[in-house]
Structures are given as C-alpha cells and as structure tokens.
Design a protein around this motif. Structure first.
Motif, PDB file in Angstrom:
ATOM      1  N   ALA A  56       0.554  -1.282  -0.364  1.00  0.00           N
ATOM      2  CA  ALA A  56      -0.133  -0.180   0.061  1.00  0.00           C
ATOM      3  C   ALA A  56       0.687   1.090   0.078  1.00  0.00           C
ATOM      4  O   ALA A  56       0.764   2.259  -0.563  1.00  0.00           O
ATOM      5  CB  ALA A  56      -1.069   0.162   1.172  1.00  0.00           C
ATOM      6  N   LEU A  57       2.232   1.144   0.807  1.00  0.00           N
ATOM      7  CA  LEU A  57       2.750   2.545   0.577  1.00  0.00           C
ATOM      8  C   LEU A  57       3.295   2.886  -0.826  1.00  0.00           C
ATOM      9  O   LEU A  57       3.654   3.402  -0.893  1.00  0.00           O
ATOM     10  CB  LEU A  57       3.488   2.345   1.948  1.00  0.00           C
ATOM     11  CG  LEU A  57       3.226   2.510   3.441  1.00  0.00           C
ATOM     12  CD1 LEU A  57       4.316   2.144   4.642  1.00  0.00           C
ATOM     13  CD2 LEU A  57       2.569   4.592   3.549  1.00  0.00           C
ATOM     14  N   LEU A  58       4.346   1.662  -1.199  1.00  0.00           N
ATOM     15  CA  LEU A  58       4.201   1.241  -2.139  1.00  0.00           C
ATOM     16  C   LEU A  58       3.838   1.778  -3.303  1.00  0.00           C
ATOM     17  O   LEU A  58       4.234   3.424  -4.016  1.00  0.00           O
ATOM     18  CB  LEU A  58       5.022   0.431  -2.959  1.00  0.00           C
ATOM     19  CG  LEU A  58       6.230   0.169  -3.467  1.00  0.00           C
ATOM     20  CD1 LEU A  58       7.012   1.041  -4.303  1.00  0.00           C
ATOM     21  CD2 LEU A  58       6.785  -1.227  -4.402  1.00  0.00           C
ATOM     22  N   LEU A  59       2.786   1.580  -3.318  1.00  0.00           N
ATOM     23  CA  LEU A  59       1.541   2.142  -4.673  1.00  0.00           C
ATOM     24  C   LEU A  59       1.431   3.818  -4.273  1.00  0.00           C
ATOM     25  O   LEU A  59       0.994   5.129  -4.971  1.00  0.00           O
ATOM     26  CB  LEU A  59      -0.230   1.272  -4.315  1.00  0.00           C
ATOM     27  CG  LEU A  59      -0.029  -0.129  -4.844  1.00  0.00           C
ATOM     28  CD1 LEU A  59      -1.008  -0.736  -4.802  1.00  0.00           C
ATOM     29  CD2 LEU A  59       0.845   0.108  -6.555  1.00  0.00           C
ATOM     30  N   LEU A  60       1.322   4.366  -3.424  1.00  0.00           N
ATOM     31  CA  LEU A  60       0.574   5.438  -2.612  1.00  0.00           C
ATOM     32  C   LEU A  60       2.116   6.318  -3.276  1.00  0.00           C
ATOM     33  O   LEU A  60       1.737   7.347  -3.700  1.00  0.00           O
ATOM     34  CB  LEU A  60       1.144   5.910  -1.474  1.00  0.00           C
ATOM     35  CG  LEU A  60       0.394   7.110  -0.392  1.00  0.00           C
ATOM     36  CD1 LEU A  60      -0.547   7.827  -1.066  1.00  0.00           C
ATOM     37  CD2 LEU A  60       0.655   7.519   1.183  1.00  0.00           C
ATOM     38  N   ILE A  61       3.477   5.700  -3.037  1.00  0.00           N
ATOM     39  CA  ILE A  61       4.402   6.979  -3.345  1.00  0.00           C
ATOM     40  C   ILE A  61       4.400   7.025  -4.858  1.00  0.00           C
ATOM     41  O   ILE A  61       5.211   8.327  -5.188  1.00  0.00           O
ATOM     42  CB  ILE A  61       5.415   5.871  -2.618  1.00  0.00           C
ATOM     43  CG1 ILE A  61       5.934   5.937  -1.255  1.00  0.00           C
ATOM     44  CG2 ILE A  61       7.226   6.623  -3.474  1.00  0.00           C
ATOM     45  CD1 ILE A  61       7.012   5.564  -0.897  1.00  0.00           C
ATOM     46  N   ILE A  62       3.945   5.780  -5.540  1.00  0.00           N
ATOM     47  CA  ILE A  62       4.029   5.675  -7.329  1.00  0.00           C
ATOM     48  C   ILE A  62       2.410   6.588  -7.397  1.00  0.00           C
ATOM     49  O   ILE A  62       3.606   7.170  -8.574  1.00  0.00           O
ATOM     50  CB  ILE A  62       4.043   4.229  -7.806  1.00  0.00           C
ATOM     51  CG1 ILE A  62       5.053   3.169  -7.366  1.00  0.00           C
ATOM     52  CG2 ILE A  62       3.481   3.805  -8.790  1.00  0.00           C
ATOM     53  CD1 ILE A  62       4.594   1.667  -7.587  1.00  0.00           C
ATOM     54  N   GLY A  63       1.973   6.630  -6.790  1.00  0.00           N
ATOM     55  CA  GLY A  63       1.085   7.532  -7.049  1.00  0.00           C
ATOM     56  C   GLY A  63       1.347   9.244  -7.166  1.00  0.00           C
ATOM     57  O   GLY A  63       1.194   9.806  -7.779  1.00  0.00           O
ATOM     58  N   ILE A  64       1.758   9.143  -6.075  1.00  0.00           N
ATOM     59  CA  ILE A  64       2.501  10.281  -5.940  1.00  0.00           C
ATOM     60  C   ILE A  64       3.496  11.322  -6.908  1.00  0.00           C
ATOM     61  O   ILE A  64       3.187  12.501  -7.305  1.00  0.00           O
ATOM     62  CB  ILE A  64       2.935  10.982  -4.354  1.00  0.00           C
ATOM     63  CG1 ILE A  64       1.910  10.919  -3.433  1.00  0.00           C
ATOM     64  CG2 ILE A  64       3.708  12.044  -4.065  1.00  0.00           C
ATOM     65  CD1 ILE A  64       2.183  10.463  -1.879  1.00  0.00           C
ATOM     66  N   GLY A  65       4.574  10.379  -7.584  1.00  0.00           N
ATOM     67  CA  GLY A  65       5.371  10.290  -8.543  1.00  0.00           C
ATOM     68  C   GLY A  65       4.735  10.528  -9.417  1.00  0.00           C
ATOM     69  O   GLY A  65       5.785  11.578  -9.963  1.00  0.00           O
ATOM     70  N   GLY A  70       3.717  13.806 -13.945  1.00  0.00           N
ATOM     71  CA  GLY A  70       2.720  14.419 -14.857  1.00  0.00           C
ATOM     72  C   GLY A  70       2.178  16.676 -14.910  1.00  0.00           C
ATOM     73  O   GLY A  70       1.785  17.067 -15.824  1.00  0.00           O
ATOM     74  N   SER A  71       2.383  16.585 -14.007  1.00  0.00           N
ATOM     75  CA  SER A  71       2.199  17.542 -13.549  1.00  0.00           C
ATOM     76  C   SER A  71       3.269  18.650 -14.224  1.00  0.00           C
ATOM     77  O   SER A  71       2.991  19.904 -15.019  1.00  0.00           O
ATOM     78  CB  SER A  71       1.885  18.653 -11.840  1.00  0.00           C
ATOM     79  OG  SER A  71       3.225  18.798 -10.935  1.00  0.00           O
ATOM     80  N   PHE A  72       4.135  18.443 -13.927  1.00  0.00           N
ATOM     81  CA  PHE A  72       6.051  19.075 -15.371  1.00  0.00           C
ATOM     82  C   PHE A  72       5.496  19.026 -15.869  1.00  0.00           C
ATOM     83  O   PHE A  72       5.598  19.885 -17.585  1.00  0.00           O
ATOM     84  CB  PHE A  72       6.898  18.196 -14.691  1.00  0.00           C
ATOM     85  CG  PHE A  72       7.481  19.226 -12.921  1.00  0.00           C
ATOM     86  CD1 PHE A  72       7.585  19.861 -13.015  1.00  0.00           C
ATOM     87  CD2 PHE A  72       7.826  18.175 -12.363  1.00  0.00           C
ATOM     88  CE1 PHE A  72       8.094  20.881 -11.975  1.00  0.00           C
ATOM     89  CE2 PHE A  72       8.009  18.409 -10.827  1.00  0.00           C
ATOM     90  CZ  PHE A  72       8.665  20.027 -10.807  1.00  0.00           C
ATOM     91  N   ILE A  73       4.160  17.827 -17.121  1.00  0.00           N
ATOM     92  CA  ILE A  73       4.469  17.623 -18.508  1.00  0.00           C
ATOM     93  C   ILE A  73       2.919  18.165 -18.708  1.00  0.00           C
ATOM     94  O   ILE A  73       3.832  18.759 -20.282  1.00  0.00           O
ATOM     95  CB  ILE A  73       4.022  16.086 -18.713  1.00  0.00           C
ATOM     96  CG1 ILE A  73       5.788  15.622 -18.453  1.00  0.00           C
ATOM     97  CG2 ILE A  73       3.500  15.614 -20.130  1.00  0.00           C
ATOM     98  CD1 ILE A  73       5.127  13.560 -18.816  1.00  0.00           C
TER      99      ILE A  73
END
Length: 128
Positions: A56-65, A70-73
């Motif tokens: 769950a923490l790994l998925l959270l970190i991937i989602g934030i990344g 996406g915001s930079f692109i």
C-alpha cells in the motif's frame, strides 16, 4: 422485553414506555438506539500484514510520483517570450517631480479642521 430507561430530563428511573410519566419527555429515539443490535468493532477483525502495508505504501509513493511527473509534463509554466537584444525597445524614462506643497500661515482664529479640509500643509507651529 423492553429495556427500562432513565429519563435524561428529570432522571425518572426505569421507564418502560416511550414517554416519561413524570415530565412527558419522548423517549422513543433513545429506546430505538438502545435496542439496536451490538456490533463488534470491525477494526479488530481486520488484520493487515506487513507485506500488505508495504504494498500500500509503495502504491502511494508511485501515485504521488506519477502526479508530480504529470504536473511537470502537462502544466508547463507560461513564460513571457524572450526577445533578442536587437528587438528590445526601451521607452525613455522621465523623472517626474513631486508636486510642490501649498503652504499656509496659521492666523489667529483658524481651526485645524478647516485647514486640513482645504489640503493645506501647515509650516508654522500652531502656538505662535
């Protein structure tokens, strides 16, 4: 079998009906809440293992990344166009002189409110 209630208003003890015989308080809602079946805490039944928490923490970190990337692109900042040094037009800068204040000499019988309403600058002390 009905649960015996205590009146929350007058503290009359062991009421079997829906109204208090002492103060006529309606106890039907309190009775319905008391007669609801008891439910065990669902969090006690939920057992999360360490690997589930790690995933769950790994998925959270991937989602934030992915959100940051996406915001930079997609949300590039809009910068003003850069012009070459040959295209720069400098407007001449002229210094403006501040307006000269109007002076007023205070005379006997003058009031400060009348002077200030006329936008005068007092140059002499009022005591003279």
């Amino acid at each position: 079998m009905k649960i015996k209630l205590n009146c929350p208003v007058c503290d009359y003890q062991e009421i079997e009906g829906d109204t208090c015989p002492n103060c006529d308080t309606d106890l039907s809602v309190i009775r319905m809440l008391k007669e609801l079946p008891q439910v065990q805490n669902p969090l006690r039944q939920l057992k999360i293992t360490k690997w589930q928490l790690g995933v769950a923490l790994l998925l959270l970190i991937i989602g934030i990344g992915l959100g940051v990337i996406g915001s930079f692109i997609f949300l590039q900042p809009q910068l003003p166009p850069v012009s070459s040094p040959n295209q720069v037009n400098h407007a001449p800068v002229t210094a403006k002189e501040p307006p000269k204040p109007i002076t007023y000499t205070v005379k006997s019988g003058d009031h400060i409110s009348a002077i200030s309403l006329n936008n005068f600058v007092v140059r002499e002390p009022l005591g003279k």
